[in-house]
Design an enzyme around this catalytic site. Structure first.
Site, PDB file in Angstrom:
ATOM      1  N   LYS A  51      40.267   2.485 -22.021  1.00  0.00           N
ATOM      2  CA  LYS A  51      41.276   1.422 -22.168  1.00  0.00           C
ATOM      3  C   LYS A  51      41.924   1.478 -23.549  1.00  0.00           C
ATOM      4  O   LYS A  51      43.129   1.307 -23.688  1.00  0.00           O
ATOM      5  CB  LYS A  51      40.631   0.047 -21.938  1.00  0.00           C
ATOM      6  CG  LYS A  51      40.312  -0.208 -20.465  1.00  0.00           C
ATOM      7  CD  LYS A  51      39.411  -1.417 -20.257  1.00  0.00           C
ATOM      8  CE  LYS A  51      38.984  -1.497 -18.790  1.00  0.00           C
ATOM      9  NZ  LYS A  51      38.018  -2.563 -18.508  1.00  0.00           N
ATOM     10  N   GLN A  95      34.642  -6.961 -21.643  1.00  0.00           N
ATOM     11  CA  GLN A  95      34.096  -5.987 -20.689  1.00  0.00           C
ATOM     12  C   GLN A  95      32.833  -6.539 -20.029  1.00  0.00           C
ATOM     13  O   GLN A  95      31.904  -6.967 -20.717  1.00  0.00           O
ATOM     14  CB  GLN A  95      33.805  -4.667 -21.423  1.00  0.00           C
ATOM     15  CG  GLN A  95      33.361  -3.550 -20.513  1.00  0.00           C
ATOM     16  CD  GLN A  95      34.454  -3.114 -19.530  1.00  0.00           C
ATOM     17  OE1 GLN A  95      35.607  -2.924 -19.915  1.00  0.00           O
ATOM     18  NE2 GLN A  95      34.101  -2.979 -18.273  1.00  0.00           N
ATOM     19  N   ASP A 118      42.924  -9.843 -17.616  1.00  0.00           N
ATOM     20  CA  ASP A 118      42.143  -9.470 -16.433  1.00  0.00           C
ATOM     21  C   ASP A 118      42.442 -10.401 -15.256  1.00  0.00           C
ATOM     22  O   ASP A 118      42.061 -10.110 -14.124  1.00  0.00           O
ATOM     23  CB  ASP A 118      40.634  -9.527 -16.741  1.00  0.00           C
ATOM     24  CG  ASP A 118      40.064  -8.156 -17.095  1.00  0.00           C
ATOM     25  OD1 ASP A 118      40.657  -7.152 -16.661  1.00  0.00           O
ATOM     26  OD2 ASP A 118      39.030  -8.110 -17.781  1.00  0.00           O
TER      27      ASP A 118
END
Ligand code: NAD
Length: 281
Positions: A51, A95, A118
Protein backbone atom coordinates in the site's frame (compact mmCIF):
# COMPACT_ATOMS: atom_id res chain seq x y z
CA UNK A 1 -15.43 -16.69 -21.88
CA UNK A 2 -13.46 -13.49 -21.46
CA UNK A 3 -11.12 -13.24 -18.48
CA UNK A 4 -11.46 -9.78 -16.90
CA UNK A 5 -7.97 -8.30 -16.62
CA UNK A 6 -7.88 -6.78 -13.13
CA UNK A 7 -4.20 -5.85 -13.43
CA UNK A 8 -4.79 -3.72 -16.54
CA UNK A 9 -7.87 -2.09 -15.01
CA UNK A 10 -5.98 -1.33 -11.80
CA UNK A 11 -3.14 0.25 -13.81
CA UNK A 12 -5.60 2.46 -15.68
CA UNK A 13 -7.34 3.49 -12.44
CA UNK A 14 -3.98 4.30 -10.80
CA UNK A 15 -3.03 6.44 -13.82
CA UNK A 16 -6.25 8.45 -13.38
CA UNK A 17 -5.56 8.71 -9.65
CA UNK A 18 -1.99 9.95 -10.31
CA UNK A 19 -3.39 12.71 -12.55
CA UNK A 20 -5.85 13.72 -9.81
CA UNK A 21 -3.04 13.69 -7.22
CA UNK A 22 -0.97 16.02 -9.43
CA UNK A 23 -3.96 18.34 -9.71
CA UNK A 24 -4.50 18.36 -5.92
CA UNK A 25 -0.80 19.06 -5.34
CA UNK A 26 -0.97 21.99 -7.80
CA UNK A 27 -3.94 23.33 -5.83
CA UNK A 28 -1.97 23.10 -2.54
CA UNK A 29 -3.58 19.95 -1.08
CA UNK A 30 -1.09 17.08 -1.42
CA UNK A 31 -3.14 13.98 -0.52
CA UNK A 32 -1.85 12.09 2.53
CA UNK A 33 -2.55 8.54 3.69
CA UNK A 34 -1.72 7.36 7.22
CA UNK A 35 -1.14 3.62 7.51
CA UNK A 36 -1.19 2.16 11.01
CA UNK A 37 0.27 -1.27 11.70
CA UNK A 38 0.20 -2.81 15.18
CA UNK A 39 2.42 -5.85 15.77
CA UNK A 40 4.35 -7.95 13.28
CA UNK A 41 1.83 -10.12 11.40
CA UNK A 42 3.80 -11.20 8.27
CA UNK A 43 0.79 -10.96 5.92
CA UNK A 44 -0.07 -7.49 7.27
CA UNK A 45 3.57 -6.40 6.75
CA UNK A 46 3.32 -7.40 3.08
CA UNK A 47 -0.03 -5.60 2.60
CA UNK A 48 1.20 -2.43 4.30
CA UNK A 49 4.45 -2.37 2.29
CA UNK A 50 2.44 -2.77 -0.93
CA UNK A 51 0.00 0.00 0.00
CA UNK A 52 2.87 2.37 0.85
CA UNK A 53 4.72 1.57 -2.39
CA UNK A 54 1.60 2.05 -4.53
CA UNK A 55 0.80 5.32 -2.73
CA UNK A 56 4.27 6.61 -3.55
CA UNK A 57 3.90 5.56 -7.20
CA UNK A 58 0.82 7.78 -7.69
CA UNK A 59 2.31 10.66 -5.65
CA UNK A 60 0.30 10.24 -2.44
CA UNK A 61 2.31 11.07 0.70
CA UNK A 62 2.10 8.19 3.13
CA UNK A 63 2.70 8.35 6.86
CA UNK A 64 3.59 5.00 8.36
CA UNK A 65 2.87 4.36 12.04
CA UNK A 66 4.25 1.10 13.39
CA UNK A 67 3.32 0.22 16.94
CA UNK A 68 4.56 -2.73 19.03
CA UNK A 69 2.31 -5.76 19.52
CA UNK A 70 1.72 -4.89 23.21
CA UNK A 71 0.25 -1.45 22.35
CA UNK A 72 -2.83 -0.64 24.43
CA UNK A 73 -6.15 0.36 22.94
CA UNK A 74 -5.84 3.79 24.64
CA UNK A 75 -2.52 4.47 22.90
CA UNK A 76 -3.92 3.48 19.51
CA UNK A 77 -7.04 5.62 20.05
CA UNK A 78 -4.81 8.58 20.95
CA UNK A 79 -2.91 8.11 17.67
CA UNK A 80 -6.21 7.98 15.73
CA UNK A 81 -7.29 11.24 17.42
CA UNK A 82 -4.02 12.85 16.37
CA UNK A 83 -4.40 11.65 12.76
CA UNK A 84 -8.04 12.81 12.67
CA UNK A 85 -6.81 16.31 13.56
CA UNK A 86 -3.78 16.34 11.21
CA UNK A 87 -4.59 18.41 8.09
CA UNK A 88 -1.87 16.60 6.09
CA UNK A 89 -3.70 13.29 6.54
CA UNK A 90 -6.78 12.72 4.33
CA UNK A 91 -7.05 8.96 4.70
CA UNK A 92 -6.47 6.71 7.71
CA UNK A 93 -6.01 2.99 7.31
CA UNK A 94 -5.64 0.69 10.31
CA UNK A 95 -4.35 -2.66 9.09
CA UNK A 96 -6.39 -5.57 10.46
CA UNK A 97 -6.21 -7.88 12.35
CA UNK A 98 -5.31 -6.03 15.56
CA UNK A 99 -3.81 -7.76 18.63
CA UNK A 100 -6.42 -9.26 20.96
CA UNK A 101 -6.18 -6.61 23.72
CA UNK A 102 -7.55 -4.04 21.21
CA UNK A 103 -11.23 -3.87 20.24
CA UNK A 104 -11.05 -3.37 16.45
CA UNK A 105 -14.64 -2.09 16.31
CA UNK A 106 -13.87 0.70 18.80
CA UNK A 107 -10.77 1.70 16.83
CA UNK A 108 -12.55 1.77 13.45
CA UNK A 109 -15.41 3.78 15.00
CA UNK A 110 -12.87 6.38 16.20
CA UNK A 111 -11.66 7.20 12.66
CA UNK A 112 -13.24 10.40 11.31
CA UNK A 113 -15.78 9.17 8.69
CA UNK A 114 -14.38 11.59 6.10
CA UNK A 115 -10.92 10.01 6.49
CA UNK A 116 -12.18 6.41 6.63
CA UNK A 117 -10.73 5.28 3.28
CA UNK A 118 -11.53 1.62 4.08
CA UNK A 119 -15.23 2.54 4.36
CA UNK A 120 -15.72 0.51 7.56
CA UNK A 121 -17.04 3.32 9.83
CA UNK A 122 -20.74 2.94 10.75
CA UNK A 123 -21.46 6.34 9.15
CA UNK A 124 -20.05 5.14 5.81
CA UNK A 125 -21.81 1.77 6.16
CA UNK A 126 -25.07 3.67 6.78
CA UNK A 127 -24.44 5.96 3.81
CA UNK A 128 -23.84 2.96 1.58
CA UNK A 129 -27.03 1.24 2.69
CA UNK A 130 -29.09 4.41 2.20
CA UNK A 131 -27.37 5.24 -1.11
CA UNK A 132 -26.26 8.66 0.16
CA UNK A 133 -22.57 8.79 -0.80
CA UNK A 134 -19.77 8.23 1.69
CA UNK A 135 -16.57 6.25 1.26
CA UNK A 136 -17.15 2.73 -0.12
CA UNK A 137 -14.95 -0.24 0.98
CA UNK A 138 -12.14 -0.84 -1.51
CA UNK A 139 -12.71 -4.49 -2.53
CA UNK A 140 -16.46 -4.07 -3.23
CA UNK A 141 -15.72 -0.85 -5.13
CA UNK A 142 -13.16 -2.76 -7.21
CA UNK A 143 -15.70 -5.57 -7.85
CA UNK A 144 -18.18 -3.03 -9.24
CA UNK A 145 -15.55 -1.48 -11.53
CA UNK A 146 -14.70 -4.93 -12.87
CA UNK A 147 -18.40 -5.61 -13.46
CA UNK A 148 -18.84 -2.20 -15.12
CA UNK A 149 -16.23 -3.26 -17.71
CA UNK A 150 -18.61 -5.96 -19.02
CA UNK A 151 -22.13 -4.91 -17.95
CA UNK A 152 -23.92 -1.76 -19.16
CA UNK A 153 -27.37 -2.24 -17.74
CA UNK A 154 -27.77 -3.91 -14.35
CA UNK A 155 -31.50 -3.32 -13.95
CA UNK A 156 -33.33 -6.53 -13.11
CA UNK A 157 -30.29 -8.81 -13.35
CA UNK A 158 -30.15 -11.61 -10.78
CA UNK A 159 -27.03 -11.29 -8.62
CA UNK A 160 -25.92 -13.91 -6.11
CA UNK A 161 -23.30 -12.92 -3.53
CA UNK A 162 -21.55 -15.77 -1.69
CA UNK A 163 -20.36 -14.56 1.71
CA UNK A 164 -21.88 -11.99 4.06
CA UNK A 165 -18.83 -10.35 5.65
CA UNK A 166 -18.87 -6.65 6.49
CA UNK A 167 -15.84 -5.99 4.31
CA UNK A 168 -16.93 -7.77 1.10
CA UNK A 169 -20.26 -9.63 0.96
CA UNK A 170 -22.63 -7.11 2.53
CA UNK A 171 -21.23 -3.97 0.85
CA UNK A 172 -21.12 -5.68 -2.58
CA UNK A 173 -24.77 -6.69 -2.07
CA UNK A 174 -25.66 -3.05 -1.28
CA UNK A 175 -23.87 -1.77 -4.38
CA UNK A 176 -25.64 -4.33 -6.60
CA UNK A 177 -28.99 -3.43 -5.02
CA UNK A 178 -28.28 0.24 -5.73
CA UNK A 179 -27.97 -0.71 -9.43
CA UNK A 180 -31.38 -2.42 -9.18
CA UNK A 181 -30.16 -5.99 -9.42
CA UNK A 182 -32.26 -8.60 -7.65
CA UNK A 183 -29.75 -9.63 -5.01
CA UNK A 184 -29.49 -12.88 -3.05
CA UNK A 185 -26.89 -13.00 -0.28
CA UNK A 186 -25.74 -16.49 0.64
CA UNK A 187 -23.40 -17.80 3.33
CA UNK A 188 -22.10 -20.90 5.08
CA UNK A 189 -25.57 -21.88 6.39
CA UNK A 190 -27.34 -21.41 3.02
CA UNK A 191 -29.17 -24.53 1.82
CA UNK A 192 -29.04 -25.50 -1.84
CA UNK A 193 -26.25 -23.08 -2.79
CA UNK A 194 -25.59 -24.64 -6.26
CA UNK A 195 -29.26 -24.23 -7.27
CA UNK A 196 -29.27 -20.61 -6.10
CA UNK A 197 -26.04 -19.78 -7.95
CA UNK A 198 -27.53 -21.39 -11.10
CA UNK A 199 -30.13 -18.58 -11.21
CA UNK A 200 -27.53 -15.80 -11.28
CA UNK A 201 -26.59 -13.43 -14.10
CA UNK A 202 -23.87 -12.10 -11.77
CA UNK A 203 -22.00 -14.23 -9.21
CA UNK A 204 -19.75 -12.57 -6.64
CA UNK A 205 -17.87 -15.26 -4.73
CA UNK A 206 -16.34 -14.04 -1.46
CA UNK A 207 -16.27 -17.11 0.76
CA UNK A 208 -12.58 -17.97 0.99
CA UNK A 209 -13.48 -21.56 -0.01
CA UNK A 210 -11.15 -22.73 -2.82
CA UNK A 211 -12.94 -23.86 -6.02
CA UNK A 212 -16.31 -23.78 -4.25
CA UNK A 213 -18.15 -22.53 -7.35
CA UNK A 214 -18.08 -25.27 -9.98
CA UNK A 215 -18.72 -24.88 -13.68
CA UNK A 216 -22.11 -26.58 -13.52
CA UNK A 217 -23.28 -24.05 -10.88
CA UNK A 218 -22.87 -21.18 -13.33
CA UNK A 219 -25.42 -20.48 -16.03
CA UNK A 220 -24.22 -19.82 -19.60
CA UNK A 221 -23.48 -16.13 -20.12
CA UNK A 222 -23.15 -15.28 -16.41
CA UNK A 223 -20.42 -12.96 -15.13
CA UNK A 224 -18.33 -14.29 -12.21
CA UNK A 225 -16.33 -12.04 -9.89
CA UNK A 226 -14.00 -14.17 -7.80
CA UNK A 227 -12.94 -12.37 -4.62
CA UNK A 228 -11.67 -15.43 -2.76
CA UNK A 229 -7.97 -15.86 -2.13
CA UNK A 230 -6.65 -19.03 -0.51
CA UNK A 231 -2.94 -19.81 -0.31
CA UNK A 232 -2.22 -23.45 -1.19
CA UNK A 233 1.06 -25.31 -1.40
CA UNK A 234 1.26 -27.81 -4.28
CA UNK A 235 3.17 -31.09 -4.33
CA UNK A 236 6.44 -29.47 -5.47
CA UNK A 237 6.33 -27.07 -2.52
CA UNK A 238 5.28 -23.97 -4.48
CA UNK A 239 2.67 -21.67 -2.97
CA UNK A 240 -0.15 -20.56 -5.23
CA UNK A 241 -3.27 -18.48 -4.81
CA UNK A 242 -6.59 -20.23 -5.43
CA UNK A 243 -9.90 -18.48 -5.94
CA UNK A 244 -13.44 -19.45 -4.92
CA UNK A 245 -14.38 -20.32 -8.52
CA UNK A 246 -13.08 -23.24 -10.62
CA UNK A 247 -11.81 -20.93 -13.38
CA UNK A 248 -10.99 -23.81 -15.76
CA UNK A 249 -14.64 -24.94 -15.69
CA UNK A 250 -16.07 -21.56 -16.69
CA UNK A 251 -15.77 -21.68 -20.50
CA UNK A 252 -19.55 -21.10 -20.87
CA UNK A 253 -19.56 -17.99 -18.64
CA UNK A 254 -19.50 -14.56 -20.28
CA UNK A 255 -16.63 -13.19 -18.21
CA UNK A 256 -14.70 -14.28 -15.12
CA UNK A 257 -12.03 -12.61 -12.97
CA UNK A 258 -8.92 -14.80 -12.57
CA UNK A 259 -7.09 -15.38 -9.27
CA UNK A 260 -4.53 -13.91 -9.10
CA UNK A 261 -4.88 -10.90 -11.39
CA UNK A 262 -8.57 -10.08 -10.93
CA UNK A 263 -10.05 -8.44 -7.84
CA UNK A 264 -6.78 -8.30 -5.85
CA UNK A 265 -5.01 -5.56 -7.86
CA UNK A 266 -8.19 -3.43 -7.89
CA UNK A 267 -8.37 -3.31 -4.09
CA UNK A 268 -5.20 -1.22 -3.62
CA UNK A 269 -6.01 0.94 -6.66
CA UNK A 270 -9.41 1.70 -5.06
CA UNK A 271 -7.75 2.54 -1.74
CA UNK A 272 -5.67 5.20 -3.52
CA UNK A 273 -8.75 6.46 -5.38
CA UNK A 274 -10.62 6.73 -2.05
CA UNK A 275 -7.72 8.71 -0.55
CA UNK A 276 -7.85 11.20 -3.42
CA UNK A 277 -11.62 11.41 -3.05
CA UNK A 278 -11.25 12.14 0.67
CA UNK A 279 -8.62 14.80 -0.05
CA UNK A 280 -10.74 16.43 -2.73
CA UNK A 281 -13.71 16.93 -0.42
P1 NAD B 1 -14.94 -13.87 5.95
O1 NAD B 1 -14.33 -15.12 6.48
O2 NAD B 1 -15.13 -12.70 6.85
O3 NAD B 1 -16.37 -14.23 5.35
C1 NAD B 1 -16.56 -15.36 4.55
C2 NAD B 1 -18.04 -15.50 4.25
O4 NAD B 1 -18.21 -16.59 3.36
C3 NAD B 1 -18.89 -15.78 5.47
O5 NAD B 1 -20.06 -14.98 5.40
C4 NAD B 1 -19.23 -17.26 5.36
O6 NAD B 1 -20.53 -17.54 5.87
C5 NAD B 1 -19.18 -17.48 3.86
N1 NAD B 1 -18.74 -18.84 3.51
C6 NAD B 1 -17.59 -19.46 3.89
N2 NAD B 1 -17.53 -20.70 3.37
C7 NAD B 1 -18.65 -20.86 2.64
C8 NAD B 1 -19.18 -21.92 1.87
N3 NAD B 1 -18.52 -23.09 1.77
N4 NAD B 1 -20.36 -21.74 1.25
C9 NAD B 1 -21.03 -20.57 1.37
N5 NAD B 1 -20.59 -19.52 2.08
C10 NAD B 1 -19.42 -19.67 2.72
O7 NAD B 1 -14.09 -13.51 4.67
P2 NAD B 1 -13.91 -12.13 3.87
O8 NAD B 1 -13.03 -11.23 4.65
O9 NAD B 1 -15.24 -11.64 3.41
O10 NAD B 1 -13.08 -12.65 2.62
C11 NAD B 1 -13.60 -13.63 1.77
C12 NAD B 1 -12.52 -14.08 0.80
O11 NAD B 1 -12.14 -12.98 0.01
C13 NAD B 1 -11.24 -14.57 1.45
O12 NAD B 1 -10.67 -15.59 0.65
C14 NAD B 1 -10.34 -13.36 1.44
O13 NAD B 1 -8.95 -13.70 1.43
C15 NAD B 1 -10.75 -12.74 0.14
N6 NAD B 1 -10.51 -11.29 0.05
C16 NAD B 1 -9.88 -10.83 -1.04
C17 NAD B 1 -9.67 -9.49 -1.19
C18 NAD B 1 -8.99 -9.00 -2.41
O14 NAD B 1 -8.48 -7.89 -2.42
N7 NAD B 1 -8.99 -9.78 -3.49
C19 NAD B 1 -10.09 -8.59 -0.21
C20 NAD B 1 -10.79 -9.09 0.90
C21 NAD B 1 -11.00 -10.45 1.02
Amino acid sequence: MTPIDGRAMARALSQRTAAEVADLIARGTPPGLAVVLVGENPASEVYVARKMAESARVGITSFEHRLPVETSEAVLLALIDMLNADPRVHGILVQLPLPEQIDAGRVLDAIAPGKDVDGFHPVNVGRLSTGTGGLVPCTPLGCMMLLDSVIDDYRGLAAVVIGKSNIVGKPVAMLLLERECTVTVTHIATRGLPEIVCTADIVVAAAGAPRLVRGDWVKPGAVVIDVGITRQTDTDGRTKLVGDAAFDEMAHARAVTPVPGGVGPMTIACLLANTVRAAGR
